[in-house]
Write a protein that holds these residues in place. Structure first.
Motif, PDB file in Angstrom:
ATOM      1  N   SER A  57      44.021   0.185  48.027  1.00  0.00           N
ATOM      2  CA  SER A  57      43.999   1.307  48.343  1.00  0.00           C
ATOM      3  C   SER A  57      42.941   2.104  47.501  1.00  0.00           C
ATOM      4  N   HIS A  90      50.228   1.705  50.426  1.00  0.00           N
ATOM      5  CA  HIS A  90      49.557   0.641  50.669  1.00  0.00           C
ATOM      6  C   HIS A  90      50.055  -1.040  50.735  1.00  0.00           C
ATOM      7  N   TRP A 129      45.215  -0.889  43.930  1.00  0.00           N
ATOM      8  CA  TRP A 129      45.042   0.278  44.121  1.00  0.00           C
ATOM      9  C   TRP A 129      44.069   0.862  42.799  1.00  0.00           C
TER      10      TRP A 129
END
Length: 332
Positions: free
Chosen positions: A193, A203, A212
């Protein structure tokens, strides 16, 4: 700097810090201040540094690129993976790929280019760039129009791409047909992400993305890592039914701590606010932003400083109460 071959399991092992880049008043790279920020990030447990948009690499001169690569490789610890960006245009990307081929870097991220591209052209161009650099690339996807899912799948299958930084903004990140199609064709372990903490919960929980990228995590790296571990604990059932609610509370509290600064970044400027926030936090002096960007307007400085210092205070408090990241899963 970690010079070992890149592995898929690395992407789930650490939040990707996306730091700003420190420069002196004359815009020269500031090795000391960049090293200070890297040491702070590493002390919090993050082991991947991605230098891209937040570092304003869109505007870095090709003539400065080798100096930048050497500085980052020297500043990072031996366990820290550094991923520099290239591009966004093809000509600049090609020159930078030739420089990368002379280094020990293992991947570079392709900055997204707006306009004057076709999916077929991107597919052919990235294959040539990867061959020139002698390494697979990480692709920053910010638009459905940049490269179609089938082309993206082929690039990964051929080894041209090692990872995808997914950053297409949605009103509701849970409703994302493009991402669903992508994950039908691409191993989820290769997709990260790419929009900070705000969509990260969805996500990771709803789509299973590896981790992420985080700008605010440069200020609060220990909390970012604790958030990742808590989410993963819930996903893997490590906490058990009796403590699932506690795990959810941990995730929410950590997530909420990032939102004030993330909100200012969304409202004003993702790159400029983070650059100034690191300086205002006194972790390191980032100096001026390289043109064609500039600092946030002075009228925003007080609230950026307050959000940055509050986040850093929470990070330091968290470090005192949780000296080992492994403790956070049950006691945050």
């Amino acid at each position: 700097m970690n010079e070992s071959p890149l592995r898929d399991d690395e992407f789930a092992a650490s939040v990707m810090a996306v730091p700003p880049l420190a420069r002196r008043a004359d815009y020269a790279l500031d090795a000391g201040q960049n090293r200070a920020l890297i040491r702070h990030i590493e002390a919090g447990g993050l082991r991947t540094l991605l230098y891209g948009g937040n570092a304003n690499l869109y505007h870095v001169a090709p003539s400065e690129y080798r100096e930048l690569l050497d500085l980052l490789a020297d500043a990072a610890g031996p366990a820290t993976r550094v991923i520099p960006a290239i591009g966004p245009d093809y000509g600049k990307m090609l020159d930078q790929a030739r420089i990368l081929a002379q280094t020990h870097y293992r991947t570079a991220m392709v900055l997204p280019f707006g306009g004057f591209t076709t999916s077929e052209g991107v597919e052919a161009g990235l294959a040539r760039i990867a061959d020139t650099a002698g390494m697979p690339l990480t692709l920053y996807v910010k638009s459905e129009n940049y490269v179609d899912v089938d082309a993206l799948a082929r690039l990964i299958e051929r080894g041209t791409l090692s990872a995808v930084k997914y950053a297409i903004v949605r009103d509701d990140p849970a409703h994302d047909p493009y991402l669903r199609r992508l994950l039908d064709s691409v191993p989820v372990a290769k997709v990260v992400s790419g929009m900070g903490e705000r969509p990260a919960l969805v996500h990771l929980r709803e789509f299973g993305l590896a981790a992420w990228t985080s700008g605010s995590g440069c200020i609060a790296p220990r909390m970012a890592m604790a958030l990742l571990r808590a989410i993963q604990s819930g996903q893997n059932g490590q906490s058990g039914r009796s403590s699932q609610r506690n795990t959810d509370d941990i995730v929410q509290r950590l997530y909420d701590a990032f939102m004030p600064l993330e909100t200012l970044r969304d409202q004003i400027s993702l790159i400029r606010v983070l650059h100034d926030a690191v300086t205002f936090s006194d972790i390191a002096d980032m100096g001026p932003l390289l043109p064609l960007l500039s600092s946030t307007p002075s009228g925003h400085h007080a609230k950026i400083a307050q959000a940055a210092r509050t986040l850093l205070a929470l990070e330091r408090e968290f470090a005192q109460t949780h000296p080992n990241l492994s403790d956070t899963q049950a006691t945050a």
